[in-house]
Write a protein that holds these residues in place. Structure first.
Motif, PDB file in Angstrom:
ATOM      1  N   LEU A  56      51.495  68.294 -79.005  1.00  0.00           N
ATOM      2  CA  LEU A  56      51.146  66.903 -78.727  1.00  0.00           C
ATOM      3  C   LEU A  56      49.776  66.816 -78.052  1.00  0.00           C
ATOM      4  CD1 LEU A  56      54.581  65.584 -77.388  1.00  0.00           C
ATOM      5  CD2 LEU A  56      53.549  65.138 -79.621  1.00  0.00           C
ATOM      6  N   LEU A 111      59.951  69.430 -70.357  1.00  0.00           N
ATOM      7  CA  LEU A 111      59.548  69.284 -71.761  1.00  0.00           C
ATOM      8  C   LEU A 111      59.277  70.659 -72.356  1.00  0.00           C
ATOM      9  CD1 LEU A 111      57.036  66.289 -71.401  1.00  0.00           C
ATOM     10  CD2 LEU A 111      59.472  66.192 -72.007  1.00  0.00           C
ATOM     11  N   ALA A 149      57.239  60.503 -72.745  1.00  0.00           N
ATOM     12  CA  ALA A 149      57.152  61.068 -71.394  1.00  0.00           C
ATOM     13  C   ALA A 149      55.733  61.547 -71.121  1.00  0.00           C
ATOM     14  CB  ALA A 149      58.145  62.214 -71.238  1.00  0.00           C
ATOM     15  N   LEU A 150      55.175  62.300 -72.071  1.00  0.00           N
ATOM     16  CA  LEU A 150      53.805  62.794 -71.907  1.00  0.00           C
ATOM     17  C   LEU A 150      52.834  61.617 -71.771  1.00  0.00           C
ATOM     18  CD1 LEU A 150      52.098  65.548 -74.135  1.00  0.00           C
ATOM     19  CD2 LEU A 150      50.866  63.631 -73.142  1.00  0.00           C
ATOM     20  N   GLU A 160      48.079  62.628 -66.101  1.00  0.00           N
ATOM     21  CA  GLU A 160      48.575  61.625 -65.135  1.00  0.00           C
ATOM     22  C   GLU A 160      49.453  60.572 -65.805  1.00  0.00           C
ATOM     23  OE1 GLU A 160      44.989  60.049 -63.531  1.00  0.00           O
ATOM     24  OE2 GLU A 160      44.195  62.031 -63.018  1.00  0.00           O
ATOM     25  N   GLY A 161      49.256  60.346 -67.092  1.00  0.00           N
ATOM     26  CA  GLY A 161      50.057  59.352 -67.799  1.00  0.00           C
ATOM     27  C   GLY A 161      49.459  57.962 -67.738  1.00  0.00           C
ATOM     28  N   LEU A 162      49.970  57.074 -68.598  1.00  0.00           N
ATOM     29  CA  LEU A 162      49.412  55.729 -68.738  1.00  0.00           C
ATOM     30  C   LEU A 162      50.048  54.707 -67.805  1.00  0.00           C
ATOM     31  CD1 LEU A 162      49.182  55.448 -72.633  1.00  0.00           C
ATOM     32  CD2 LEU A 162      47.268  55.550 -71.018  1.00  0.00           C
ATOM     33  N   ASP A 163      51.229  54.998 -67.245  1.00  0.00           N
ATOM     34  CA  ASP A 163      51.920  54.006 -66.413  1.00  0.00           C
ATOM     35  C   ASP A 163      51.046  53.550 -65.255  1.00  0.00           C
ATOM     36  OD1 ASP A 163      54.209  53.930 -67.904  1.00  0.00           O
ATOM     37  OD2 ASP A 163      55.271  55.440 -66.719  1.00  0.00           O
ATOM     38  N   ALA A 176      59.882  63.239 -75.707  1.00  0.00           N
ATOM     39  CA  ALA A 176      58.814  64.090 -75.182  1.00  0.00           C
ATOM     40  C   ALA A 176      57.463  63.379 -75.275  1.00  0.00           C
ATOM     41  CB  ALA A 176      58.766  65.407 -75.956  1.00  0.00           C
ATOM     42  N   LEU A 177      57.228  62.712 -76.392  1.00  0.00           N
ATOM     43  CA  LEU A 177      55.930  62.060 -76.573  1.00  0.00           C
ATOM     44  C   LEU A 177      55.744  60.898 -75.595  1.00  0.00           C
ATOM     45  CD1 LEU A 177      54.119  61.437 -79.871  1.00  0.00           C
ATOM     46  CD2 LEU A 177      54.202  59.621 -78.177  1.00  0.00           C
ATOM     47  N   ARG A 217      55.055  69.760 -65.590  1.00  0.00           N
ATOM     48  CA  ARG A 217      56.476  69.414 -65.520  1.00  0.00           C
ATOM     49  C   ARG A 217      57.283  70.352 -66.417  1.00  0.00           C
ATOM     50  NH1 ARG A 217      56.683  63.422 -67.809  1.00  0.00           N
ATOM     51  NH2 ARG A 217      58.937  63.813 -67.838  1.00  0.00           N
ATOM     52  N   PHE A 239      53.234  58.313 -71.057  1.00  0.00           N
ATOM     53  CA  PHE A 239      53.341  57.299 -69.999  1.00  0.00           C
ATOM     54  C   PHE A 239      53.476  57.900 -68.599  1.00  0.00           C
ATOM     55  CE2 PHE A 239      54.629  55.074 -73.897  1.00  0.00           C
ATOM     56  CZ  PHE A 239      53.740  54.012 -73.862  1.00  0.00           C
ATOM     57  N   GLU A 240      54.107  59.068 -68.502  1.00  0.00           N
ATOM     58  CA  GLU A 240      54.297  59.681 -67.171  1.00  0.00           C
ATOM     59  C   GLU A 240      53.301  60.800 -66.913  1.00  0.00           C
ATOM     60  OE1 GLU A 240      58.299  61.026 -67.343  1.00  0.00           O
ATOM     61  OE2 GLU A 240      59.079  59.064 -67.965  1.00  0.00           O
ATOM     62  N   ALA A 289      46.690  62.480 -70.479  1.00  0.00           N
ATOM     63  CA  ALA A 289      47.596  63.609 -70.719  1.00  0.00           C
ATOM     64  C   ALA A 289      48.264  64.091 -69.435  1.00  0.00           C
ATOM     65  CB  ALA A 289      46.841  64.750 -71.379  1.00  0.00           C
ATOM     66  N   VAL A 333      56.185  72.060 -77.797  1.00  0.00           N
ATOM     67  CA  VAL A 333      56.019  70.663 -78.214  1.00  0.00           C
ATOM     68  C   VAL A 333      54.869  70.025 -77.433  1.00  0.00           C
ATOM     69  CG1 VAL A 333      57.087  68.391 -78.230  1.00  0.00           C
ATOM     70  CG2 VAL A 333      58.413  70.383 -78.938  1.00  0.00           C
TER      71      VAL A 333
END
Lengths: 200, 200
Positions: free
Chosen positions: B162, B154, A191-192, B195-198, A188-189, B151, A194-195, B193, B158
């Motif tokens: 986070l 998840l 996913a949050l 959009e994510g880091l990728d 979960a972490l 999404r 990086f995505e 948070a 949780v």
DNA sequence: GTCTATAAAGCGATAGAC
DNA sequence: GTCTATCGCTTTATAGAC
């Protein structure tokens, strides 16, 4: 964590150093290190203060032992991520995953580490070791941004603080005995982080 | 925070309640509440213990005042996000943005709130107020997932832990005097948070 | 391994003078 | 508004008996 249960002997408790340490760490977390007295630790074991001093030399020694446990584990995580082959982005993913595992497996010790203030020489030394770990992880984030594995529009140092701030916040609520497993949590972490949370 | 500088009078410092509170909070953060003595506060102001007791009734009162400041601000943030119109997802975005603002503007008070243990009645009451805030924010996350703004793979509880764990971790490092502005910080945090880091 | 007893120091808080 | 002096209690740590 290797052995426990002082095999109740009927009569005298018969504790050992590990039992005292475990009781102390639990109280340090619940009440804070400074608010916890040796008498609190003794009472939680059902003995008197003097019995505690038979097993340890001082209250600070108990804190020191817990901090060393946390720092050794985190050092190993950083070393693995730093020395491994492959792209920094993959090594960062792995570092995050392993960090979550360490927090889950050594939650009491890591909780104490994250709450240290620097009031004694022991605490200052622990803070310095922790700073080295944070710097190494920040370097990993920078490398991942440079190789274009992470988005480039955010400051890498801020990203590192936010990412591992989120990881560290686990100690405030996660309990291995709860409904969420360590693997689910790591999933979960990551996913949050990086995505992202937005619906696809 | 409304007034400061006891307009140096030459000779006697001439402090007021606000000056004592500010000095106390700074020390509570640096050393921890329990490790900070009234004498520490007095010395940091250049006076004796008795002078401090002229302005406040007890050490606990100083903690209570700081916790109230943090809780009032966070309550207002939650109330705004809960009572506003529009999709839960938008209200969550706004709650995160406003939470970052509160942490930046009231960093000392919020830092103390996040470190409270529950050793006194004051602290237990503060923890209960904080729990209500956390529950309200978790409800907002649940609503956002249900309306398919976030999404759905998840666990919402949780995710809430986070997300706001990341927000709360700001107090450990962010300083308004540093190179990053509060707005930049809120932007980086929401980008990470949602959009994510990728790399895209 | 645990106990009672105690030393030595620190701390929150108050009284009363200036 | 700040001072000196002090009370009463808690705390870390030790000594020596069982």
């Amino acid at each position: 964590m290797t052995e426990q249960q002082p095999r109740a002997r009927r009569g005298r408790p018969g504790h050992d150093r590990a039992a005292v340490l475990a009781a102390a760490v639990a109280l340090f977390i619940r009440k804070g290190y400074d608010a916890t007295t040796i008498d609190d630790i003794a009472k939680s074991l059902g003995v008197t203060k003097s019995a505690v001093y038979h097993h340890v030399d001082s209250k600070e020694e108990l804190l020191s032992a817990a901090l060393a446990e946390a720092l050794d584990e985190l050092d190993a995580t950083v070393a693995a991520a730093t020395q491994a082959d492959g792209p920094a982005t993959e090594r960062l993913h792995e570092a995050v995953r392993r960090s979550v595992e360490v927090l889950v497996a050594h939650q009491p010790a890591v909780t104490l580490l994250l709450r240290v203030h620097g009031n004694t020489a022991t605490e200052v030394a622990a803070l310095e070791r922790r700073r080295r770990i944070d710097r190494a992880l920040a370097g990993l984030v920078r490398d991942a941004v440079e190789e274009r594995g992470l988005r480039g529009d955010l400051d890498p140092d801020v990203v590192s603080r936010l990412l591992f701030g989120m990881v560290n916040s686990l100690v405030e609520w996660y309990r291995p005995t709860g409904p969420v497993s360590g693997e689910q949590l790591a999933q979960a972490l990551t996913a949050l982080a990086f995505e992202g949370l937005d619906a696809r």
